[in-house]
Design a protein around this motif. Structure first.
Motif, PDB file in Angstrom:
ATOM      1  N   PRO A  88       1.020  -1.038   0.259  1.00 31.19           N
ATOM      2  CA  PRO A  88       0.006   0.051  -0.144  1.00 31.19           C
ATOM      3  C   PRO A  88       0.638   1.305   0.098  1.00 31.19           C
ATOM      4  CG  PRO A  88      -0.885  -1.819   1.514  1.00 31.19           C
ATOM      5  CD  PRO A  88       0.355  -1.792   1.703  1.00 31.19           C
ATOM      6  N   SER A  89       0.557   2.289  -1.024  1.00 30.54           N
ATOM      7  CA  SER A  89       1.501   3.354  -1.004  1.00 30.54           C
ATOM      8  C   SER A  89       0.080   4.632  -0.929  1.00 30.54           C
ATOM      9  CB  SER A  89       1.781   3.491  -1.769  1.00 30.54           C
ATOM     10  OG  SER A  89       2.430   5.181  -2.380  1.00 30.54           O
ATOM     11  N   GLY A  90      -0.563   5.295   0.214  1.00 33.86           N
ATOM     12  CA  GLY A  90      -1.548   6.432   0.590  1.00 33.86           C
ATOM     13  C   GLY A  90      -2.120   5.929   0.583  1.00 33.86           C
ATOM     14  N   THR A  91      -3.100   6.693   0.211  1.00 33.04           N
ATOM     15  CA  THR A  91      -5.209   6.883   0.977  1.00 33.04           C
ATOM     16  C   THR A  91      -5.740   7.009  -0.358  1.00 33.04           C
ATOM     17  OG1 THR A  91      -5.415   8.228   1.981  1.00 33.04           O
ATOM     18  CG2 THR A  91      -4.161   6.440   3.603  1.00 33.04           C
ATOM     19  N   CYS A  92      -6.576   6.755  -0.587  1.00 29.13           N
ATOM     20  CA  CYS A  92      -7.984   6.208  -1.756  1.00 29.13           C
ATOM     21  C   CYS A  92      -9.007   7.920  -0.969  1.00 29.13           C
ATOM     22  CB  CYS A  92      -8.543   5.360  -1.801  1.00 29.13           C
ATOM     23  SG  CYS A  92      -7.305   3.818  -2.175  1.00 29.13           S
ATOM     24  N   ALA A  93      -9.438   7.573  -1.894  1.00 31.68           N
ATOM     25  CA  ALA A  93     -10.636   9.312  -1.254  1.00 31.68           C
ATOM     26  C   ALA A  93     -11.656   8.724   0.021  1.00 31.68           C
ATOM     27  CB  ALA A  93     -11.411   9.694  -2.419  1.00 31.68           C
ATOM     28  N   LEU A 128      -3.717   0.813  -3.488  1.00 30.66           N
ATOM     29  CA  LEU A 128      -2.983  -0.761  -3.746  1.00 30.66           C
ATOM     30  C   LEU A 128      -2.100  -0.331  -5.329  1.00 30.66           C
ATOM     31  CD1 LEU A 128      -5.113  -3.065  -2.339  1.00 30.66           C
ATOM     32  CD2 LEU A 128      -3.121  -2.109  -1.162  1.00 30.66           C
ATOM     33  N   PRO A 129      -0.908  -0.001  -5.299  1.00 26.01           N
ATOM     34  CA  PRO A 129      -0.175   0.564  -7.056  1.00 26.01           C
ATOM     35  C   PRO A 129      -0.115  -0.647  -6.821  1.00 26.01           C
ATOM     36  CG  PRO A 129       0.939   1.112  -5.371  1.00 26.01           C
ATOM     37  CD  PRO A 129       0.029   0.668  -4.209  1.00 26.01           C
ATOM     38  N   ILE A 161       0.030  -2.068 -18.082  1.00 23.63           N
ATOM     39  CA  ILE A 161      -1.049  -1.157 -17.320  1.00 23.63           C
ATOM     40  C   ILE A 161      -0.212  -1.440 -15.708  1.00 23.63           C
ATOM     41  CG2 ILE A 161      -3.292  -1.191 -15.847  1.00 23.63           C
ATOM     42  CD1 ILE A 161      -3.922  -3.598 -18.475  1.00 23.63           C
ATOM     43  N   ASP A 162      -0.331   0.505 -15.583  1.00 22.32           N
ATOM     44  CA  ASP A 162       0.121   0.274 -13.875  1.00 22.32           C
ATOM     45  C   ASP A 162      -1.036   1.857 -13.802  1.00 22.32           C
ATOM     46  OD1 ASP A 162       3.298   0.188 -14.038  1.00 22.32           O
ATOM     47  OD2 ASP A 162       3.057   1.417 -16.116  1.00 22.32           O
ATOM     48  N   ALA A 163      -1.369   0.872 -12.694  1.00 23.48           N
ATOM     49  CA  ALA A 163      -2.924   1.074 -11.962  1.00 23.48           C
ATOM     50  C   ALA A 163      -2.711   1.654 -10.803  1.00 23.48           C
ATOM     51  CB  ALA A 163      -3.852   0.485 -12.377  1.00 23.48           C
ATOM     52  N   VAL A 164      -3.702   1.699  -9.587  1.00 24.08           N
ATOM     53  CA  VAL A 164      -3.468   2.295  -8.432  1.00 24.08           C
ATOM     54  C   VAL A 164      -5.276   0.948  -8.111  1.00 24.08           C
ATOM     55  CG1 VAL A 164      -4.238   4.120  -5.861  1.00 24.08           C
ATOM     56  CG2 VAL A 164      -2.687   4.089  -8.032  1.00 24.08           C
ATOM     57  N   ALA A 165      -5.338   0.681  -7.084  1.00 27.65           N
ATOM     58  CA  ALA A 165      -6.343  -0.022  -6.917  1.00 27.65           C
ATOM     59  C   ALA A 165      -7.278   0.716  -5.562  1.00 27.65           C
ATOM     60  CB  ALA A 165      -6.469  -1.625  -6.731  1.00 27.65           C
ATOM     61  N   CYS A 166      -8.756   0.754  -5.643  1.00 23.03           N
ATOM     62  CA  CYS A 166      -8.940   0.903  -4.436  1.00 23.03           C
ATOM     63  C   CYS A 166     -10.306  -0.271  -3.547  1.00 23.03           C
ATOM     64  CB  CYS A 166      -9.849   2.408  -3.660  1.00 23.03           C
ATOM     65  SG  CYS A 166      -8.386   4.080  -4.396  1.00 23.03           S
TER      66      CYS A 166
END
Length: 173
Positions: free
Chosen positions: A84-89, A95-96, A115-120
Motif C-alpha cells: 500500500p502507498s497512500g490512501t484512497c478517497a 494499492l499500486p 497497465i500501471d494502476a492503483v486499486a481502492c
C-alpha cells in the motif's frame, strides 16, 4: 545563325541531362522513407471477466471483450500488487499494481498491454481502480504497434466479475 550538327548534339545533350536530372530527382524523392510519424488513431476496449487471487500479491484474470482495430478477443492477465502507498478517497489503502494483459483476437494475433494502476477497496472483495496502459508487443497484424492511454475498472472477487475500459490511441507500424 546556322544550325550545325555540333549545336544539335549540344542541345540534345542538355535536354538529356535535364531529363535525367529530373528523373533522378523524382526517383530519389519517391524512394525516400516517410518522415512523418504514423498517425495515432483512437483506441477503445472493454473487457468483462473474472479475477482470481493466486497468492496474497498476485491476481490472474480471464475475460472477453471488443476493441477498436482488434474486434472480439479473449484476454488473460497477471496483476502484481505492491505494498500500500497512500490512501484512497474513501480512506482505504491505495494499492499500486502492475498488470500485463494479453488480448488475443479471433485469428490468434495478440496485443500485449502493460497497465500501471492503483486499486481502492470499496467493499469486502470489491475494488475500483485506474491508471495508464501502453502497448508492450504484438504478433501478427499487431506486430510493431505502439500506443498508450488510460484504464478504469471495477472488479469483484466474490462472485468473480470485472468490467474494465481502455481509452487511448494506437499507431500501426
Amino acid at each position: 545563325m546556322k544550325t550545325t550538327i555540333h549545336s544539335l548534339k549540344t542541345k540534345r545533350g542538355v535536354a538529356l541531362v535535364i531529363l535525367l536530372v529530373t528523373m533522378v530527382t523524382f526517383g530519389v524523392v519517391g524512394l525516400a522513407p516517410a518522415t512523418a510519424a504514423n498517425p495515432q488513431i483512437p483506441f477503445q476496449a472493454h473487457i468483462t471477466g473474472a479475477p482470481a487471487w493466486t497468492s496474497p500479491t498476485t491476481v490472474e484474470t480471464h475475460g472477453t471483450g471488443t476493441a477498436t482495430g482488434v474486434g472480439r478477443f479473449t484476454s488473460s492477465g497477471q496483476i502484481v500488487v505492491d505494498a500500500p502507498s497512500g490512501t484512497c478517497a474513501n480512506g482505504t489503502p491505495a494499492l499500486p499494481n502492475v498488470q500485463t494483459e494479453t488480448l488475443t483476437a479471433e485469428n490468434g494475433d495478440q496485443l500485449v498491454l502493460r497497465i500501471d494502476a492503483v486499486a481502492c477497496q470499496v467493499a469486502p472483495n470489491d475494488f475500483v481502480g485506474g491508471g495508464t496502459w501502453s502497448v508492450v508487443s504484438g504478433t501478427g497484424r499487431f506486430e510493431g504497434m505502439t500506443g498508450h492511454g488510460t484504464v478504469n475498472g471495477h472488479c469483484k472477487f466474490v462472485p468473480p466479475d470485472c468490467d474494465v475500459d481502455f481509452v487511448g490511441t494506437i499507431s500501426r507500424p
